[in-house]
Design a protein around this motif. Structure first.
Motif, PDB file in Angstrom:
ATOM      1  N   ALA A 152       0.851  -1.189   0.000  1.00 26.17           N
ATOM      2  CA  ALA A 152       0.000   0.000   0.000  1.00 26.17           C
ATOM      3  C   ALA A 152       0.887   1.240   0.000  1.00 26.17           C
ATOM      4  CB  ALA A 152      -0.905   0.000   1.224  1.00 26.17           C
ATOM      5  N   LEU A 153       0.644   2.134  -0.938  1.00 29.06           N
ATOM      6  CA  LEU A 153       1.445   3.352  -1.088  1.00 29.06           C
ATOM      7  C   LEU A 153       0.512   4.551  -1.221  1.00 29.06           C
ATOM      8  CD1 LEU A 153       4.180   4.819  -1.677  1.00 29.06           C
ATOM      9  CD2 LEU A 153       3.843   4.227  -4.082  1.00 29.06           C
ATOM     10  N   GLU A 196      -2.911  -2.472   9.614  1.00 25.38           N
ATOM     11  CA  GLU A 196      -4.139  -2.129   8.887  1.00 25.38           C
ATOM     12  C   GLU A 196      -4.022  -2.550   7.431  1.00 25.38           C
ATOM     13  OE1 GLU A 196      -8.005  -0.362   8.390  1.00 25.38           O
ATOM     14  OE2 GLU A 196      -6.859  -1.014  10.139  1.00 25.38           O
ATOM     15  N   ALA A 197      -2.857  -2.288   6.840  1.00 24.95           N
ATOM     16  CA  ALA A 197      -2.643  -2.667   5.441  1.00 24.95           C
ATOM     17  C   ALA A 197      -2.717  -4.183   5.261  1.00 24.95           C
ATOM     18  CB  ALA A 197      -1.291  -2.138   4.969  1.00 24.95           C
ATOM     19  N   ALA A 242      -2.557  -6.458   1.951  1.00 25.48           N
ATOM     20  CA  ALA A 242      -1.261  -5.924   1.535  1.00 25.48           C
ATOM     21  C   ALA A 242      -0.112  -6.747   2.086  1.00 25.48           C
ATOM     22  CB  ALA A 242      -1.119  -4.471   1.995  1.00 25.48           C
ATOM     23  N   GLN A 243       1.005  -6.716   1.388  1.00 29.33           N
ATOM     24  CA  GLN A 243       2.258  -7.250   1.925  1.00 29.33           C
ATOM     25  C   GLN A 243       2.733  -6.372   3.076  1.00 29.33           C
ATOM     26  OE1 GLN A 243       3.996  -9.977   1.162  1.00 29.33           O
ATOM     27  NE2 GLN A 243       5.771  -9.551   2.437  1.00 29.33           N
ATOM     28  N   GLY A 244       2.451  -5.082   2.956  1.00 28.76           N
ATOM     29  CA  GLY A 244       2.865  -4.097   3.958  1.00 28.76           C
ATOM     30  C   GLY A 244       2.629  -2.709   3.422  1.00 28.76           C
ATOM     31  N   VAL A 245       3.409  -1.745   3.921  1.00 30.00           N
ATOM     32  CA  VAL A 245       3.246  -0.359   3.529  1.00 30.00           C
ATOM     33  C   VAL A 245       4.533   0.179   2.925  1.00 30.00           C
ATOM     34  CG1 VAL A 245       1.386   0.219   5.125  1.00 30.00           C
ATOM     35  CG2 VAL A 245       3.758   0.384   5.889  1.00 30.00           C
TER      36      VAL A 245
END
Length: 320
Positions: free
Chosen positions: A293-294, A304-305, A310-313
């Protein structure tokens, strides 16, 4: 499950990780589709069977191990096509189980650290699972307004972040020459390798190719559209900037992961239409690769992501 995956064969994969962090891989036996390739153990749901119960049954039948659904954590869901055959590969990670895994169906087994697995030995649909295991939850991108005369300062910044354990960093310095960015990457390359991290050059495929181990590339959406084949070896990471489903589909052909943006409003692109978490999740879960998430993200939003597929942020300002 998203609408596109609804018509696909739902297949469960169990990622068993032992106390050393190794994962268990099974080899597809002769006579089966993709015979000789390695995969994460599991199998398809029977009619009316719940996903977690299917995974319990498959691991018991294949390996003589017993898992409990509450001990598993979702890792990634991969929609994939082998010719006319479509499947949704639903991977869950476990660090607890009962019994010693053994081959009950004649398949070879091996334990390996994720970083040591040769991606080319895996069945294609299983490769994104391994990348999800390898990739960290935080992807830090350097600020765009750094002048070239701050190279020494940013060498210190990036080195410190590598030593703190951030394993994925994009060196994005649009005010610098290509040679200046490559020089910084070369100075940091040894530290990145020692830390088990990857430095990604922004759009500079040739620079990554020249530098080799520990250095990859993050391709822009415009570059992604022009690719006809993977531009780097599997040993070097490729990220892709994506904003919609078509770009994510293209990214899955050539990249190891994608960023999807903007999830929230950003000061750098105030005019851009934001995705929001609901739309982000729908796109990420329909993508056949890990997705960060970007846009308006901070490290504190990692959990949250992940709840939204998501894999991450990934981000800039809040990550330094």
């Amino acid at each position: 499950m998203n609408a596109a995956a609804g018509a696909m064969l739902h297949v469960m994969a169990g990622v068993l990780r032992d106390a050393q962090g190794r994962v268990l891989l099974a080899q597809r036996p002769p006579g089966k589709h993709l015979a000789g390739f390695w995969e994460f153990p599991g199998g398809k749901l029977e009619p009316g069977e719940l996903p977690q119960l299917a995974l319990m049954r498959e691991l018991r039948e294949e390996l003589d191990v017993q898992i409990e659904p509450q001990d598993g954590t979702p890792l990634i869901r991969i929609p994939w096509r082998y010719g006319e055959r479509g499947l949704l590969l639903d991977a869950w990670q476990f660090t607890r189980w009962r019994g010693e895994p053994k081959s009950l169906e004649g398949q070879a087994l091996q334990w390996q650290m994720p970083c040591d697995v040769d991606l080319t030995m895996l069945a294609p649909a299983d490769r994104p699972i391994l990348q999800a295991l390898r990739l960290p939850a935080i992807y830090a991108i350097t600020p765009a307004d750094v002048p070239p005369d701050h190279a020494e300062v940013w060498h210190t910044h990036v080195a410190a972040v590598l030593e703190q354990g951030i394993g994925l960093i994009q060196l994005r310095f649009p005010l610098w020459s290509i040679e200046e960015v490559r020089a910084l990457a070369a100075r940091l390359q040894g530290l990145a390798v020692r830390c088990g991290a990857s430095l990604l050059l922004n759009g500079d495929v040739e620079g990554a190719r020249q530098l080799g181990e520990g250095v990859g590339v993050h391709v822009k959406a415009s570059q992604l559209d022009q690719l006809k084949e993977r531009p780097l070896p599997w040993s070097q990471l490729i990220g892709a900037s994506c904003h919609d489903a078509d770009q994510l589909a293209k990214g899955a052909q050539f990249a190891d992961f994608a960023t999807l943006s903007p999830v929230a409003a950003t000061a750098s692109h105030p005019e851009a239409a934001v995705l929001g978490w609901s739309r982000f999740q729908a796109l990420a879960e329909a993508a056949a690769l890990p997705v960060y998430a970007l846009g308006g993200m901070a490290p504190a939003q990692t959990e949250e992501a992940r709840k939204h597929g998501a894999q991450g942020v990934a981000g800039i300002g809040a990550f330094w």
